[in-house]
Design an enzyme around this catalytic site. Structure first.
Site, short mmCIF file in Angstrom:
data_model
loop_
_atom_site.label_atom_id
_atom_site.label_comp_id
_atom_site.label_asym_id
_atom_site.label_seq_id
_atom_site.Cartn_x
_atom_site.Cartn_y
_atom_site.Cartn_z
N LYS A 130 -10.69 -1.10 10.13
CA LYS A 130 -10.75 -2.33 9.31
C LYS A 130 -11.06 -3.56 10.16
O LYS A 130 -11.18 -4.67 9.64
CB LYS A 130 -9.44 -2.51 8.56
N GLN B 16 -4.72 -5.34 6.92
CA GLN B 16 -5.69 -6.32 6.45
C GLN B 16 -5.65 -7.63 7.24
O GLN B 16 -6.66 -8.32 7.34
CB GLN B 16 -5.44 -6.63 4.96
N ASP C 53 2.92 -4.55 8.25
CA ASP C 53 1.68 -3.79 8.07
C ASP C 53 0.52 -4.77 8.19
O ASP C 53 0.26 -5.56 7.27
CB ASP C 53 1.69 -3.10 6.71
N CYS D 96 -4.72 2.30 -3.76
CA CYS D 96 -3.48 2.81 -3.14
C CYS D 96 -2.34 1.81 -3.30
O CYS D 96 -1.52 1.63 -2.39
CB CYS D 96 -3.70 3.16 -1.67
N HIS E 235 0.86 -1.18 0.00
CA HIS E 235 0.00 0.00 0.00
C HIS E 235 0.89 1.23 0.00
O HIS E 235 2.02 1.20 0.49
CB HIS E 235 -0.87 -0.03 1.27
#
Length: 414
Positions: free
Chosen positions: A234, A211, A208, A372, A131
């Protein structure tokens, strides 16, 4: 409200959907089919209630007051820190820093650890599927420090080429910043293996988890990552909430990020000293209400059961994949062996935006564009995709609605 058979993948979807008020609404005269969960999830009633209860019952600034409302707000805020600690299995609560989301978390690490450790000629490794929020901060840092940004290539299925990653690792590698799960493809990356290989050359690793936190069981101690970031919105929580995990020894040695109230121990015009962790990195009045409500979201996910949620979402992904593969002209982008419930696709001679508009006319919310992840789209030679992403409250009937809507849209556009 669209419902399919009541029990799917061990989840009572009818009961679950009743806990998400927004799913009762209509869009353009059609029942809402919300399939944009990788962008943000909808909020269950307990999260909404937590926000209302804070503002209507004990709204006050935290950590600084001795009156009843301040103490109640402080206690609720700090309970969220303990919940995040358990949710990702960090060793202690001092390792949990609240942020506005994963983007701020990555920037925090770049501006503190990065500026402390990166020197001219050093190397930072990211992947093709990152991203923008896990590319741009490192580009800025590399430009400032005259360091080198390296990129792990992927194959046509959207999987990392691990042999190439190993070749990129050198004695100059200082950091590997890696997405756990691709927001555009759903690919689950082998981050535990990546972390071990990076550590073998002395590099730190930031994961990261934007998700992955909602789909996968997260154990930062087992992963042995140095940093882990995620966004609350999220994980069925409010926007403007998130957290950074960092190993205690790293956080203690890093310089501060923002300056102001709360993050100080003492302030003199000659010199200031910093507060102990975690408050060293939480300057000013935080996003109190949303952080408090984040606890309700994480509790909701935990109580529902990640394994049951994952089984349900995987069933929806398999059904949607099979349905879309049978539609002429549709090409799925991202066919990794390990992936979560994200389905990106393109249609021959049809722009994703046009497709998204026609689906919206049928009440079906999907995401279109580059998500993104522009360098990833460049790799596939496309301007973007249409992305359907599934959550615990989605149903098989909604997958069928997506397929039917897609077929009709293609007939109009082709």
């Amino acid at each position: 409200m669209i419902t399919s058979p009541e029990i799917q993948g061990g989840l009572d979807t009818a009961l679950l959907r009743r806990q998400f008020p927004i799913l009762e609404r209509q869009v353009k005269g059609k029942p809402l089919v919300y399939l944009d969960n990788a962008a943000t999830t909808q909020k269950p009633q307990p999260v909404i209630d937590a926000l209302v209860e804070y503002y209507s019952g004990y709204n006050a600034n935290i950590h600084r007051g001795i009156h009843t409302l301040a103490e109640e707000a402080t206690a609720a805020f700090e309970r969220t820190r303990d919940t995040v600690k358990e949710f990702i299995n960090s060793a202690c609560r001092e390792e949990i820093i609240f942020t506005r989301g994963a983007t701020e978390g990555i920037n925090l690490v770049a501006y503190t650890w990065g500026r402390q450790h990166i020197r001219a000629g050093d190397e930072i490794i990211v992947s093709t599927m990152e991203h923008h929020s896990n590319i741009v901060p490192w580009q800025i840092l590399c430009e400032e420090k005259n360091a080198v940004l390296k990129v792990i290539p992927i194959n046509e299925n959207g999987e990392l080429l691990m042999e190439d990653f190993e070749k990129l690792l050198t004695e100059k590698t200082r950091l590997v910043a890696m997405v756990h799960v691709s927001n555009a493809l759903g690919t689950v990356n082998p981050v535990k293996e990546i972390i071990a290989k990076a550590h073998a050359v002395g590099a730190a690793v930031l994961v990261d988890g934007s998700q992955s936190a909602v789909h996968l069981d997260i154990d930062v101690q087992d992963l042995d990552c140095d940093f882990f970031v995620f966004s609350g919105h999220k994980v069925y929580g409010p926007t403007g909430s998130g957290a950074v995990y960092g190993k205690l020894s790293l956080l203690e040695s890093m310089p501060v990020f923002h300056g102001g109230g709360e993050m100080i121990k003492e302030v003199r015009f000659e010199k200031s000293t910093w507060a102990d962790l975690p408050y060293k990195y939480e300057a000013g009045t935080p996003n109190i209400a949303d952080i408090i409500a984040l606890k309700a979201a994480l509790d909701f996910v935990t109580d529902t059961g990640k394994e049951r949620i994952r089984q349900h979402e995987n069933e929806l992904l398999a059904l949607a994949t099979s349905a879309l593969e049978q539609i002429p002209g549709v090409r799925i982008i991202g066919k990794a062996a390990e992936k979560v419930s994200v389905l990106s696709f393109v249609v021959d001679k049809v722009h994703p935006q046009d497709l998204g508009i026609l689906l919206d006319n049928r009440g079906i919310a999907v995401r279109t564009g580059h998500h993104c992840a522009q360098p990833l789209m460049d790799f596939f030679g496309i301007p973007g995709t249409t992305r359907a992403s599934f959550a615990m409250y989605n149903t098989k009937a909604e997958v069928e609605a997506l397929a039917a809507g897609l077929e009709k849209a293609i007939k109009l556009l082709a």
